[in-house]
Design a protein around this motif. Structure first.
Motif, PDB file in Angstrom:
ATOM      1  N   GLY A   1       0.863  -1.143   0.472  1.00  0.00           N
ATOM      2  CA  GLY A   1      -0.141   0.177   0.015  1.00  0.00           C
ATOM      3  C   GLY A   1       0.832   0.858   0.118  1.00  0.00           C
ATOM      4  N   ALA A   2       1.923   1.180   0.492  1.00  0.00           N
ATOM      5  CA  ALA A   2       2.618   2.863   1.475  1.00  0.00           C
ATOM      6  C   ALA A   2       3.785   3.353  -0.729  1.00  0.00           C
ATOM      7  N   TRP A   3       3.963   1.258  -0.856  1.00  0.00           N
ATOM      8  CA  TRP A   3       4.286   1.680  -2.370  1.00  0.00           C
ATOM      9  C   TRP A   3       3.645   2.317  -3.002  1.00  0.00           C
ATOM     10  N   PHE A   4       1.836   1.883  -3.380  1.00  0.00           N
ATOM     11  CA  PHE A   4       1.014   2.681  -4.428  1.00  0.00           C
ATOM     12  C   PHE A   4       0.833   3.714  -3.931  1.00  0.00           C
ATOM     13  N   THR A   5       0.741   3.988  -2.762  1.00  0.00           N
ATOM     14  CA  THR A   5       0.173   5.473  -2.326  1.00  0.00           C
ATOM     15  C   THR A   5       1.679   6.255  -3.145  1.00  0.00           C
ATOM     16  N   PHE A   6       2.814   6.092  -2.862  1.00  0.00           N
ATOM     17  CA  PHE A   6       3.957   6.848  -3.033  1.00  0.00           C
ATOM     18  C   PHE A   6       3.963   7.279  -5.109  1.00  0.00           C
ATOM     19  N   LEU A   7       3.728   5.873  -5.121  1.00  0.00           N
ATOM     20  CA  LEU A   7       3.357   6.016  -7.020  1.00  0.00           C
ATOM     21  C   LEU A   7       2.197   5.922  -7.323  1.00  0.00           C
ATOM     22  N   SER A   8       1.673   6.654  -6.971  1.00  0.00           N
ATOM     23  CA  SER A   8      -0.227   7.707  -7.388  1.00  0.00           C
ATOM     24  C   SER A   8       0.771   9.154  -6.681  1.00  0.00           C
ATOM     25  N   LEU A   9       1.666   9.392  -5.804  1.00  0.00           N
ATOM     26  CA  LEU A   9       1.862  11.301  -5.426  1.00  0.00           C
ATOM     27  C   LEU A   9       3.162  11.106  -6.377  1.00  0.00           C
ATOM     28  N   ALA A  10       3.188   9.681  -6.883  1.00  0.00           N
ATOM     29  CA  ALA A  10       4.790  10.845  -7.845  1.00  0.00           C
ATOM     30  C   ALA A  10       4.415  10.716  -9.329  1.00  0.00           C
ATOM     31  N   THR A  11       3.188  10.149  -9.386  1.00  0.00           N
ATOM     32  CA  THR A  11       2.619   9.966 -10.609  1.00  0.00           C
ATOM     33  C   THR A  11       1.758  11.394 -10.626  1.00  0.00           C
ATOM     34  N   GLY A  12       0.895  11.682 -10.046  1.00  0.00           N
ATOM     35  CA  GLY A  12       0.361  13.036  -9.915  1.00  0.00           C
ATOM     36  C   GLY A  12       1.195  14.135 -10.200  1.00  0.00           C
ATOM     37  N   SER A  13       2.409  14.700  -9.097  1.00  0.00           N
ATOM     38  CA  SER A  13       3.316  15.447  -8.752  1.00  0.00           C
ATOM     39  C   SER A  13       3.916  15.211 -10.535  1.00  0.00           C
ATOM     40  N   ILE A  14       4.498  15.205 -11.469  1.00  0.00           N
ATOM     41  CA  ILE A  14       4.843  14.519 -12.493  1.00  0.00           C
ATOM     42  C   ILE A  14       4.082  14.888 -13.264  1.00  0.00           C
ATOM     43  N   TRP A  15       2.628  15.215 -13.308  1.00  0.00           N
ATOM     44  CA  TRP A  15       1.576  15.121 -13.744  1.00  0.00           C
ATOM     45  C   TRP A  15       1.278  16.495 -13.757  1.00  0.00           C
ATOM     46  N   GLY A  16       1.152  17.009 -12.818  1.00  0.00           N
ATOM     47  CA  GLY A  16       0.502  18.094 -12.634  1.00  0.00           C
ATOM     48  C   GLY A  16       1.779  19.170 -13.046  1.00  0.00           C
ATOM     49  N   ARG A  17       3.064  19.272 -13.093  1.00  0.00           N
ATOM     50  CA  ARG A  17       3.594  19.652 -13.229  1.00  0.00           C
ATOM     51  C   ARG A  17       3.365  20.622 -15.496  1.00  0.00           C
ATOM     52  N   PRO A  18       3.642  20.016 -15.832  1.00  0.00           N
ATOM     53  CA  PRO A  18       3.321  20.200 -17.159  1.00  0.00           C
ATOM     54  C   PRO A  18       1.894  21.298 -17.291  1.00  0.00           C
ATOM     55  N   MET A  19       1.082  19.798 -16.892  1.00  0.00           N
ATOM     56  CA  MET A  19      -0.690  20.491 -16.980  1.00  0.00           C
ATOM     57  C   MET A  19      -0.855  21.796 -16.232  1.00  0.00           C
ATOM     58  N   TRP A  20      -0.721  21.609 -14.749  1.00  0.00           N
ATOM     59  CA  TRP A  20      -1.174  22.770 -13.692  1.00  0.00           C
ATOM     60  C   TRP A  20      -0.724  23.863 -13.405  1.00  0.00           C
TER      61      TRP A  20
END
Lengths: 250, 157, 53
Positions: free
Chosen positions: A100-119
Motif C-alpha cells: 500500500g505504501a509503495w502504491f501511495t508513493f507511486l500515485s503521489l509521484a505520478t500525480g506530481s509529474i502530471w501536475g507540473r506540465p498541466m497545472w
C-alpha cells in the motif's frame, strides 16, 4: 460453509493454496497491463485539452485506486483479527502495508509529474486531495513503524489494527476531498455522475490497467502473506515437517 | 455477552466516536480546507487582508490582454456570477486559455485588481478526443448552457 | 518517433511509466527475496535441530 472457511484460513492449507493461486493472478494481470499500456500510449486518441500528457492517467489512476484498496484490505483484515482473533487476517494486514505504501508513493509521484506540465506546479501544500493522499502515505509508514517497534507479534497485531481502523477516516477524506472542498484536483472521472466522463477508446485501456494492476497486486499480496505465514509459524510442526519432507515445498 | 461480542462492541463504539469527532473537526475547519476562494466571496470582501490568498474560477472569454514587449498579461476571472480583473507577469501553464479553470495566488491591489504571483491551470474530469470536443462545442445545448450561465447575476452580499 | 515525443510531454509521460515499472520490479524482487531469506533461516534451524544427537 464455516468448515471451508476454517480450512482456507488454516496456515498450512493457505501456504499451499497461495503458491498455486499466485500465477493465476500474475499472468492475466501482466497481460492486461501490457494491453492497457500499449493501447493507452499508442492507440487511444490524445485529449482535447491535455494532448498526450493525459496518458499519465494509465498509471496514475490504477496506483491511486490500489493505494485505497490496500488500505481497505489492511483495515478490514485488522478488524477481523481484532474481533475474531483470526491469525491469518493479521498476517494479511502485516503483508499488505508495504504494498500500500509503495502504491501511495507511486500515485503521489505520478500525480506530481502530471501536475507540473498541466497545472503548472509539482506540488501544492494545502490542497485537500494532495494533503489527504500524503497523510495516507504517512499512515502506512506509521503503521509499519508501529509494527516494527513492538517485539511481541500478538501485541503488534492488536495495536496496529487499531491504528489501521482509526485511519479509515482518511480514506473517506481522500475520496470526497474534491467534492467537499475546492481543490486543484478535478473530480471523479470513471465514477462521475451520469456515467464515465471519458471517451470509450480512452476508457477501455484504463479499465484494463486498473484490473491488471489489481491482479498483479493480488499476486504480490498472496505471496507476501504466504511468507508472513511461514515466518509466524516457524516454530510449528507443520513447517518443520514440510521442510524435512523429501519433496519439500518452498 | 461473549468476549467476541464485547470486542466487537468496543471496536464499533471506538469507530463511531472517531467518526463523530472527525465530522465535527472537519466542520470547524471547513473554510481552512478550501484550496481557493470563490470570486463572489472576494468581490463581497470576504478574503484575508494581510496575506496572499488563492482565487479560483474560469478565464472570461475575450478578456485576455497582453502588454506589448513584456510578459505581463491581464484577464478577468469569473465564477459565472461575479468577475475579477487579474494581472500577472510570468510564464503561464500550457493549459491556460480562455474559458479554462485557473487558480491564481496573490492579493488585491488598491484598484481592486488581483495581482497574481503565480497562476495554476485547472482542468476538468472530462477526457475526450479533440474531434469529439469540437463536435460537442457545436452542439446547440452547450451554447444554451453557456448563455444561461452568463445571465446569472452578481449579487455580492 | 512522434509517438515517443508525446507532443512535448515525452519526458513526463515516459518517466511516469518507467517509475511505475521500477516500483513493480522492486516489489516483485522484495517479495521473492524475503521469502527466500525466511525459508532459508528456518531450514537452517530445523536441520540443525534434526542432526543434533
Amino acid at each position: 460453509m464455516w468448515t471451508w472457511f476454517h480450512k482456507l484460513a488454516s496456515p498450512p492449507h493457505f501456504y499451499r493454496l497461495a503458491k498455486a493461486l499466485s500465477p493465476w493472478f500474475l499472468v492475466p494481470g501482466l497481460a492486461l497491463i501490457a494491453y492497457g499500456t500499449f493501447t493507452g500510449l499508442f492507440i487511444a486518441p490524445p485529449d482535447y485539452q491535455q494532448g498526450d500528457a493525459y496518458r499519465i492517467i494509465y498509471v496514475h489512476v490504477p496506483s491511486a485506486y490500489l493505494s485505497q484498496m490496500a488500505y481497505t484490505v489492511m483495515a478490514i483484515a485488522g478488524g477481523i483479527g481484532l474481533i475474531w482473533r483470526m491469525k491469518l487476517s493479521h498476517a494479511v494486514a502485516a503483508a499488505v502495508a508495504p504494498l500500500g505504501a509503495w502504491f501511495t508513493f507511486l500515485s503521489l509521484a505520478t500525480g506530481s509529474i502530471w501536475g507540473r506540465p498541466m497545472w503548472g506546479t509539482w506540488w501544492e501544500w494545502g490542497d485537500p486531495r494532495m494533503m489527504s493522499q500524503l497523510i495516507l502515505l504517512f499512515l502506512y509508514l506509521g503503521y509499519m513503524a508501529l509494527r516494527a517497534s513492538i517485539d511481541d507479534t500478538a501485541k503488534a497485531d492488536k495495536a496496529s489494527a487499531v491504528l489501521a481502523l482509526v485511519g479509515v477516516i482518511n480514506l473517506v477524506i481522500v475520496r470526497y476531498s474534491v467534492e467537499w472542498w475546492s481543490s486543484l484536483h478535478q473530480g471523479q472521472t470513471i465514477l462521475a455522475e451520469g456515467g464515465p466522463a471519458i471517451d470509450a477508446e480512452m476508457l477501455y485501456p484504463l479499465l484494463a490497467n486498473i484490473l491488471g494492476f489489481a491482479l498483479v497486486f493480488g499476486s504480490l499480496l498472496l505471496r507476501r502473506v504466504r511468507t508472513e505465514v511461514l515466518y509466524r509459524e516457524r516454530r510449528t510442526r507443520w513447517v518443520r515437517e514440510m521442510i524435512l519432507s523429501p519433496q519439500g515445498q518452498t | 455477552m461473549k468476549p467476541r461480542q464485547q470486542r466487537m462492541l468496543a471496536v464499533g463504539l471506538a469507530l463511531a466516536g472517531l467518526a463523530i469527532a472527525t465530522a465535527l473537526t472537519l466542520r470547524a475547519f471547513q473554510d481552512n480546507m478550501m484550496f481557493f476562494i470563490d470570486i463572489s466571496d472576494v468581490v463581497a470582501g470576504e478574503y484575508p487582508e494581510a496575506r496572499n490568498f488563492r482565487i479560483g474560477g474560469l478565464v472570461v472569454d475575450d478578456s485576455i490582454e497582453r502588454e506589448p514587449d513584456s510578459l505581463e498579461i491581464r484577464f478577468r476571472v469569473t465564477d459565472t456570477r461575479c468577475e475579477l480583473p487579474v494581472s500577472y507577469t510570468g510564464v503561464l501553464p500550457d493549459l491556460f486559455r480562455e474559458g479554462q479553470g485557473v487558480v491564481a495566488i496573490g492579493r488585491l491591489d488598491d484598484s481592486e485588481t488581483f495581482v497574481a504571483d503565480r497562476i495554476l491551470a485547472k482542468h476538468d474530469e472530462n477526457y475526450m478526443a479533440p474531434e469529439v470536443a469540437e463536435m460537442l462545442a457545436k452542439h446547440a445545448e452547450g451554447k444554451a448552457a453557456m448563455a444561461a450561465r452568463g445571465t446569472a447575476e452578481c449579487n455580492p452580499t | 518517433m512522434e509517438a515517443i515525443a508525446m507532443d512535448k510531454y515525452g519526458a513526463y509521460v515516459w518517466s511516469c511509466f518507467a517509475l511505475t515499472f521500477v516500483v513493480y520490479a522492486i516489489n516483485e524482487w522484495r517479495a521473492r527475496a524475503r521469502h527466500r531469506r525466511i525459508y532459508r533461516d528456518i531450514e537452517v534451524r530445523v536441520k540443525a535441530l534434526e542432526t543434533r544427537p
